[in-house]
Design a protein around this motif. Structure first.
Motif, PDB file in Angstrom:
ATOM      1  N   ASP A 380       0.831  -1.208   0.000  1.00 49.23           N
ATOM      2  CA  ASP A 380       0.000   0.000   0.000  1.00 49.23           C
ATOM      3  C   ASP A 380       0.866   1.259   0.000  1.00 49.23           C
ATOM      4  O   ASP A 380       0.725   2.143   0.850  1.00 49.23           O
ATOM      5  N   VAL A 381       1.786   1.353  -0.965  1.00 46.12           N
ATOM      6  CA  VAL A 381       2.648   2.530  -1.083  1.00 46.12           C
ATOM      7  C   VAL A 381       1.819   3.670  -1.676  1.00 46.12           C
ATOM      8  O   VAL A 381       1.201   3.515  -2.743  1.00 46.12           O
ATOM      9  N   GLN A 382       1.797   4.793  -0.993  1.00 43.85           N
ATOM     10  CA  GLN A 382       1.018   5.949  -1.428  1.00 43.85           C
ATOM     11  C   GLN A 382       1.885   7.199  -1.375  1.00 43.85           C
ATOM     12  O   GLN A 382       2.845   7.279  -0.591  1.00 43.85           O
ATOM     13  N   CYS A 383       1.501   8.161  -2.209  1.00 48.16           N
ATOM     14  CA  CYS A 383       2.198   9.441  -2.236  1.00 48.16           C
ATOM     15  C   CYS A 383       1.266  10.500  -1.655  1.00 48.16           C
ATOM     16  O   CYS A 383       0.123  10.675  -2.116  1.00 48.16           O
ATOM     17  N   LEU A 384       1.747  11.191  -0.640  1.00 52.33           N
ATOM     18  CA  LEU A 384       0.946  12.188   0.061  1.00 52.33           C
ATOM     19  C   LEU A 384       1.603  13.555  -0.058  1.00 52.33           C
ATOM     20  O   LEU A 384       2.830  13.672  -0.159  1.00 52.33           O
ATOM     21  N   ASP A 385       0.764  14.585  -0.044  1.00 55.43           N
ATOM     22  CA  ASP A 385       1.258  15.954   0.067  1.00 55.43           C
ATOM     23  C   ASP A 385       2.290  16.269  -1.018  1.00 55.43           C
ATOM     24  O   ASP A 385       3.352  16.847  -0.750  1.00 55.43           O
ATOM     25  N   ALA A 386       2.007  15.878  -2.258  1.00 57.33           N
ATOM     26  CA  ALA A 386       2.950  16.135  -3.352  1.00 57.33           C
ATOM     27  C   ALA A 386       3.004  17.622  -3.650  1.00 57.33           C
ATOM     28  O   ALA A 386       1.990  18.327  -3.613  1.00 57.33           O
TER      29      ALA A 386
END
Length: 1546
Positions: A380-386
């Motif tokens: 569950d790799v996610q990218c936040l606050d890009a």
């Protein structure tokens, strides 16, 4: 005019689709109105507010609760403003947002407003009333704020009743249909009962005529109960449906038929066939789920909408997920399964406004690691606050760590469109979030994460969704107005800036995340920044200083986010930010508060109370409680282990939310334990405690956590009077997995055999299994039924009882006892309990009789257990047979007689179940007496119930009961006669766990004595006062206490007077070991008397005495004096062990003693018979042992041995007598060792015969030797002899004959025991030995008689020319040998110049009268007879010398020379022989070898000396069997006799 209200505010239209998706059908009907019926209220649609909308994100739990409360208020306000009928429908979404329709007339809307005002006023008045009634807001009875309304609906429609109830505590609302409790589980899909925010509802789906009834809502709490009623009328529409309406989409259909968007009434039946089960897969595999869908009616033009959900979230097709609908079968394929795909999959089939669902769980395990022991891949790799150059990457930790703790994680990035992966962090990070900086604005990236432990690095996770390095505002603008297809890259262009202004300071700077590795800052751009873009510089300083340092010294950052690394862990820092553009660098922002570089988010604590519950035959429901102070929990990992295996397996590989999970894939019949750990970004918690073991079996109720109980049975009348009847019944056989909370009784009249309508006898559940029904009609016949209730609801009522007439009982005998139960079942006994009859008859009850029989026995086999009536209402029945099933019943008796028996108990098998525990009595250190009981089979609802004499203990003045977990303790406040009795404990909601303990008068006395001992304790003694003599002759008095505290002390008393520590008495108390001692230097006559040690340790005391008078004292005094002298002796060198002897493995005797206190200067002297024994070597006293080795011990070594130690400190001696008996004992041991050293008997052939022999270490005369032939003692003769040669013991058989064959035994007797060695001289062994003997004999004869040259000839003769040469020698042989001469290897005969003579058969001469040079050469004499030939050479050298005429007597000169030479050789051999004889003095003869005799050796018959020598040798040979030469000999004959052959063990 129709007013349609649509709620568009998503905050008020939230439906929980994430985690609550029921497989039951939900129907929703649209209602049509005509314009000419504007003023008629037709329908009303109420929104359902149940949770979280999938499309809404970023809402905190607090915000959700506030939204739910607001939604509930609006629902109540709008709903109860009118009394019109209500139809609730769940409308399928055509988009991601569901819509709810509310249709009202204008008149209704106006009336709602008025009623809303009235309702508000009513509520205010009610609240004011409650404030006056309960100003402290404590308990008050239920009250209906709004009652349910009656409804009239069309057939097949849904209806929903609503009500609102007030009261404290919050009342429990139960719904009844015609006074029968509605059981949702017995009618799945029919009823839906909900209670939310004080709003209670009953929904009835697909109504038909059977649903026409009076419905009652009953609210109940501890203060009382109240009911409200409503009716339901169902009508059927008889009109026909116009076929043209099927597809026209018109709204002119009859009232009550909802129309779908397709234009057809939503009367579809959807069912699922060939369903998918729980699926298990592994990462990388392909998993397919499929289900055949059957829709009735089948309308070809209507296609259903097929939707798939994972954990309640709608799934869209992607490269990972493929969906297919064939028209009959819906399928979903996970092309490359990952752990992210694990979850609950739901198939929803939608036909218009109607849908059905089916769900199943999919489990995905980790793929095999490339490196053994490496952890599983993160997920569950996610990218936040890009942002422009920054993104936070988050992930979830794997469930599998490979057997070693995970050290951290590596984050990799890859630019979209390339295949090159770059590692973002050099060292592993443990926090499951990481800020990635240095991104290039406008480019898109994907990320992956790898876990690492000491074994290696895991496989990478599934890659994240692509994320663009953009300003969030730009990203939103691009998404709302896409101008071209997404290419994965954004080209950012900047306009040529005009003359700018210096930007102002950023605002709202704060630390949004802090860990040990980094700190993340966030801020807002300044208001004053001009028209051009701005960038930022970040500065830091240690808190409390003003030493600001720029963090990004080279390149300013573009994003209003920044991660600061390389900070010192544990230190506090402040941060600030400056803006910059082409005009310059602005002022700094306000600094942040001091921030400590540490993990702000702690790893959660372990979850608690792990409770497994049976579900299906391959699954178990596991529940737990959330860990305390948990923050930002991601979920939980559950593990299972087969009991006893020690191997744990993960039950899920994707963290689950909530505190309940179904663990699938278990083995039916196995016992499992479970444990849980919590997960957040900081890491994984410790594992919880292991759950109790549970056997995997299907639970009662089809896998539900709890099910309603089965019906009670065996209803009987316990008493009947004119207007009431008392009933009794048996508990349900199936309790539903939880404790039964009560019973409900119904009754009905039976008139002329026709039963009437059922009526409720009790509104509030009763806990007893007996109940009296009041207000009955006299002489009326009644039937009864009973229903049991538990947490899951009210179960099915029992079958109607047999009819009973309500009339006054007038019988004299008592009625039947009731509530008969068996507890404390063991293999040979049980306890039977019952309750007294409700009807006692005409006289008081005098007692009870208990009957029993085996279950399978006939009725006539009932027998009474007791002969006399029992006064008590319990009985312990013993003498049962283990494994046999019994039934019991009880009868009451009074003066009139014995009454009717009770109902028969259920069959009970006499057995002691595994794990059965008993009540245990305990007395603690404070003297408190308590009864203790443990149970490891408890359910969440189990309770301990203590009883005395099987009556519940209600008076707590005698006992305190304390229960914690699975342990309960009943503590006596003051045990006395009032407490005598049987104390029992029963654990409810278990399979009969119970036990009892009897406290009688004797037990009470024992417990009171033990309690007194604990209250007023004595110091326990491990040993009483004792005395011993120490090494120096000191006297030690001591006693040992079992334990002493640090405050313990002792008093020492002698003859009733206390003595104290001083010069004479040395006293010591060791609290750690409990040792108390007193030491006196020596005992004097005045020390005779009584010694006492008195101990005190807190409130515990004790003492011990020792009497030393008379002979006892004198003996102790003498022993102390002796020990003191011994100590002085031991101050110098002394013997620890006196002188003794032992026989070594070499059969030598070693005298040895053990010494101590030796130093370098200490001397040791040995004596025998007072004569000093000279020892060559200095003794080194190694290991403190002195030894004297005596080789080949014999009688000459008998005597008295003494050893003396001495140095400047003193001396000591030890003596050993080896005479008479002592010497005999030693010699016996020597002989025994010698006998044991004897080798096996061997056979040797000689020229004289056959020899049998064995070697020993050495021989002594005390060792007696005997020989046995064929069990007969051998008598020795000249032909058969025995002897000892050196270490060889032999038996010689000369000239053997066949009579000498047989078994030979050598017997060695050591004085006590005989030792035997045996050899078989027969068969092949005898034949071979005899043949060898014959060969050796012939060889000896030939060697003796062969021709030979005995001596006389020199080796070389040198003579002058013209001289005379005369050589002579002696030859020998029998027969007389022939003699011939050779010159230079050619035959040579006598002539005038050379005269050859052979005289007397032995004398040979060689004469040359005048030698010349022609006579030079090698001359050889050859002697020959039939036994052999021998040649002797002489070399003649003639020298030409003129003028010399003397004759050379070559014989004499040469012989002299030769003679000297040979004498020298003989002497050398003699010296060598003498040396050998010195080393081996016991060798008595020499055996001939195969060496060739020296040529020209003098024959034994020549000289007198030689003759004597030969005679002596012959004499010796005659006795010792010398062997002839020139013939190969066996190995035993190749060495000196008496020595061991080479390579042979002696």
């Amino acid at each position: 005019m129709c007013i349609a209200i649509r709620l568009k505010d998503s905050s008020l239209m939230i439906e929980d689709q994430s985690y609550k998706m029921s497989p039951k059908a939900k129907r929703a009907k649209q209602n049509l109105i005509s314009e000419d019926k504007e003023n008629e209220a037709i329908d009303y649609s109420v929104p359902i507010f149940t949770g979280r909308e999938v499309s809404i994100s970023g809402i905190t739990d607090t915000e959700e609760e506030r939204i739910k409360e607001s939604a509930a208020y609006v629902a109540q306000r709008n709903l109860f403003a009118t009394g019109e009928g209500v139809s609730v429908s769940k409308v399928a979404k055509s988009t991601s947002e569901e819509e709810r329709h509310e249709k009202k007339s204008r008149k209704v809307a106006i009336r709602e407003s008025a009623e809303r005002v009235a309702l508000k006023k009513t509520l205010e008045e009610t609240q004011a009333f409650h404030k006056k009634l309960n100003q402290d807001k404590l308990l008050h009875a239920p009250e209906f704020v709004i009652e349910p309304r009656s409804h009239t609906i069309w057939e097949k429609q849904n209806v929903k009743f609503h009500c609102s109830v007030a009261g404290w505590p919050a009342p429990r609302v139960t719904w009844y249909k015609n006074n029968v409790p509605i059981n949702v589980q017995t009618h799945p899909g029919k009823y839906i009962i909900e209670s939310r925010y004080g709003l209670h509802s009953l929904e009835i789906s697909t109504c038909d005529f059977d649903d026409i009834a009076q419905y009652r809502a009953s609210a109940m709490n501890v203060k009382g109960e109240i009911s409200a009623y409503a009716s339901l009328v169902v009508k059927r529409y008889k009109g026909d449906i116009d076929a043209s309406l099927l597809y026209a989409g018109t709204v002119s259909m009859p009232l009550g038929l909802g129309v779908t968007p397709h234009g057809y009434a939503s009367r579809f039946e959807i069912s699922f066939v060939d369903k998918f089960d729980v699926a298990f897969g592994r990462e990388g595999e392909t998993i397919s789920l499929g289900c055949t869908v059957v829709i009735n009616p089948d309308i070809k033009r209507f296609k259903p909408d097929i939707e798939w959900y994972r954990n309640g979230v709608l799934i869209t097709p992607s490269k990972w997920v493929q969906m297919h609908w064939s028209g009959e079968r819906a399928s979903l394929t996970l092309t490359h399964a990952n752990k992210e795909d694990e979850g609950l999959y739901t198939l929803r089939v939608v036909m218009g406004d109607y849908y059905e669902e089916y769900s199943g769980y999919v489990f995905v395990r980790d793929a095999d690691a490339e490196i053994p022991g490496a952890p599983g891949a993160p997920l569950d790799v996610q990218c936040l606050d890009a942002n422009k150059d920054y993104v936070i990457v988050s992930w979830k930790q794997p469930a599998v760590d490979g057997g070693n703790p995970i050290l951290g994680y590596f984050i990799d990035r890859c630019e979209v469109g390339t295949t090159h992966w770059t590692q973002c962090n050099e060292t592993p990070v443990k926090f499951a979030r990481f800020p990635v900086t240095g991104l290039i604005e406008g480019r898109s990236y994907i990320f992956r994460v790898r876990a690492v432990n000491k074994a290696g690095i895991s496989l990478p996770s599934r890659v994240s969704e692509p994320v663009a390095a953009l300003d969030p505002a730009d990203r939103a603008r691009l998404r709302s107005h896409p101008s071209a297809p997404w290419t994965g890259q954004i080209i950012v262009t900047e306009e040529e800036p005009a003359e700018g202004v210096v930007p102002g300071p950023p605002t709202d700077l704060q630390v949004i995340e802090a860990t040990k590795n980094y700190v993340v800052l966030s801020w807002k751009p300044p208001g004053q920044r001009g028209h051009e873009g701005i960038m930022y510089f970040v500065e830091k300083c240690v808190a409390g200083t003003e030493d600001w340092q720029r963090v990004n010294t080279e390149i300013p950052v573009k994003s209003p986010r920044f991660a600061v690394f390389d900070l010192s862990e544990g230190k506090s820092y402040c941060f600030r930010v400056r803006c910059c553009n082409s005009a310059g660098i602005g002022e700094p922002s306000e600094a942040t508060e001091a921030t400590v570089v540490d993990d702000k988010l702690d790893i959660p604590k372990a979850p608690g109370r792990i409770m497994p519950t049976r579900n299906t035959d391959t699954s178990v429901v596991v529940t737990w409680t959330e860990p305390p102070d948990a923050k930002e929990l991601v979920g939980y990992y559950i593990e299972s282990s087969v009991v006893g295996s020690g191997r744990w397996e993960p039950c899920n590989n994707n963290p689950v939310k909530g505190t309940r999970f179904i663990c699938h894939g278990l083995v039916n019949g196995e016992k499992y334990v479970f444990r849980v750990r919590a997960v957040n970004a900081a890491g994984l918690s410790e594992f919880s405690q292991d759950s109790e073991p549970i056997e995997v079996q299907a639970a009662i109720g089809g896998g539900l956590l709890h099910a309603a109980p089965s019906p009670p049975y065996d209803i009987m009348v316990l008493e009947s009077v004119r207007d009431s009847m008392a009933l009794g019944w048996k508990q349900p056989k199936v309790t539903g997995g939880t404790e039964i909370t009560g019973y409900y009784v119904n009754y009905r009249e039976v008139v002329d055999g026709v039963p009437g309508k059922w009526m409720e006898a009790n509104i509030k559940a009763i806990s007893e299994r007996a109940y009296r029904i009041q207000n009955l009609k006299e002489n009326m016949v009644y039937q009864f039924q009973v229903a049991a209730a538990n947490l899951a609801g009210v179960g099915t009522p029992s079958l109607p009882s047999q009819p009973f007439k309500c009339e006054e009982w007038t019988i004299a005998v008592p009625g039947p006892p009731h509530d008969v139960a068996c507890i404390e079942v063991r293999k040979d006994s049980l306890v039977l309990l019952w309750k007294e009859p409700v009807y006692t008859g005409r006289s008081p009850i005098a007692g009870y009789y208990v009957d029993m029989k085996e279950t399978e026995a006939k009725e006539e086999h009932w027998r009474s257990v007791n002969e006399k009536p029992l006064q008590k209402k319990y009985l312990k029945i013993g003498g049962l047979k283990e494994g046999v099933s019994y039934v019991f019943r009880v009868r009451a008796t009074n003066q009139a007689g014995v009454g009717k028996p009770s109902n028969v108990t259920e069959p009970v098998v006499a057995e002691t179940r595994p794990g059965t525990k008993e009540v245990v009595v305990n007395v603690d250190d404070n003297g408190v007496i308590s009864l203790n009981f443990e149970c490891d089979q408890m359910s969440p609802n189990s309770k301990f119930v203590w009883s005395k004499n099987y009556e519940p203990i209600e008076d707590d003045s005698r006992l305190n009961i304390d229960t914690k977990g699975g342990k309960s303790k009943a503590t006596f406040k003051d045990l006395g006669e009032d407490d005598l009795g049987i104390y029992s404990c029963v654990v409810t909601d278990t399979d009969g766990v119970s036990s009892s303990l009897t406290i009688d008068e004797e037990e009470m006395k024992r417990l009171l004595a033990l309690s007194h001992e604990r209250k007023f304790p004595t110091v326990p003694l491990a040993s009483e006062l004792a005395v011993e003599i120490l090494e120096k002759g000191e006297v030690r008095f001591w006693l040992q206490a079992e334990k002493l505290s640090g405050n313990a002390k002792a008093n020492f008393v002698f003859n009733d007077k206390e003595i104290f520590n001083g010069e004479k008495y040395k006293m010591k108390v060791d609290q750690k070991t409990g040792l108390v001692e007193m030491i006196m230097d020596k005992l004097e006559d005045k020390d005779e008397g009584t010694y006492t040690f008195q101990l005190q340790d807190g409130k515990a005391t004790n003492q011990s005495s020792l009497v030393l008078i008379g002979d006892v004292f004198k003996k102790l005094q003498d022993e102390a004096d002796f020990q003191r002298k011994e100590w002085h002796r031991k101050q110098g060198p002394h013997f620890v062990d006196k002188l003794g002897w032992e026989v070594t493995d070499d059969c030598n005797v070693m005298l040895k003693c053990k010494v101590a206190n030796i130093k370098k200067e200490t001397h040791i002297v040995w004596y025998k018979d007072d004569r000093e024994i000279m020892v060559d070597e200095e003794h080194d006293f190694k290991d403190g042992v002195c030894t004297l080795l005596i080789s080949e011990f014999s009688k000459k070594d008998a005597g008295v041995y003494e050893v003396i130690l001495k140095d400047d400190r003193g001396k000591d001696s030890s003596e050993l007598k080896l005479k008479e008996t002592a010497f005999a004992d030693l010699m016996n041991e020597v002989c025994r060792r010698i006998a044991l050293s004897a080798t096996d008997l061997k056979i040797q052939s000689t020229a004289e015969g056959i020899r049998l022999y064995s070697y020993v270490t050495y021989y002594v005369e005390d060792l007696r030797v005997g020989w046995v032939h064929n069990d007969t003692q051998i008598k020795f003769t000249d032909r058969v002899k025995t002897g000892v040669t050196g270490e060889q013991i032999w038996l010689q058989i000369n000239e053997p004959t066949p009579q000498d064959k047989g078994k030979y035994t050598m017997e060695l007797f050591d004085g006590k025991t005989g030792h035997k060695k045996t050899v078989d001289l027969s068969g092949q062994a005898f034949d071979e030995a005899f043949a060898e003997f014959q060969r050796l004999k012939q060889a000896a004869i030939a060697e003796k008689n062969r021709a030979r040259v005995l001596g006389g000839l020199p080796d070389v003769v040198t003579i002058q020319e013209g001289k005379a040469l005369n050589l002579s020698c002696t030859v020998w042989g029998d027969p007389t040998p022939e003699v011939s001469w050779l010159k230079n290897e050619k035959a040579f005969v006598s002539d005038a110049n050379c005269i050859l003579k052979f005289e007397s058969g032995k004398n040979v001469s060689f004469t040359i009268s005048t030698v010349s040079t022609l006579d030079s050469g090698k001359y050889s004499i050859v002697v020959k007879n039939k036994y052999g030939t021998e040649t002797s050479d002489v070399t003649v050298i003639v020298i030409s010398v003129s003028g010399q005429t003397d004759t050379v007597q070559g014989q004499d000169q040469n012989n002299v020379a030769v003679s000297k030479k040979k004498k020298t050789t003989t002497a050398s051999k003699r010296k060598e022989g003498e040396k050998k004889d010195f080393i081996k003095p016991h060798v008595e003869e020499i055996i001939a070898t195969e060496e060739t005799p020296v040529p020209n050796e003098t024959p034994p018959v020549e000289t007198e000396k030689d003759t004597k020598s030969n005679q002596q040798a012959a004499k010796t040979t005659d006795g010792k069997a010398a062997v002839a030469e020139m013939v190969p000999q066996p190995a035993e004959s190749l060495d000196r006799q008496g020595k061991k052959p080479p390579g042979k063990k002696p």
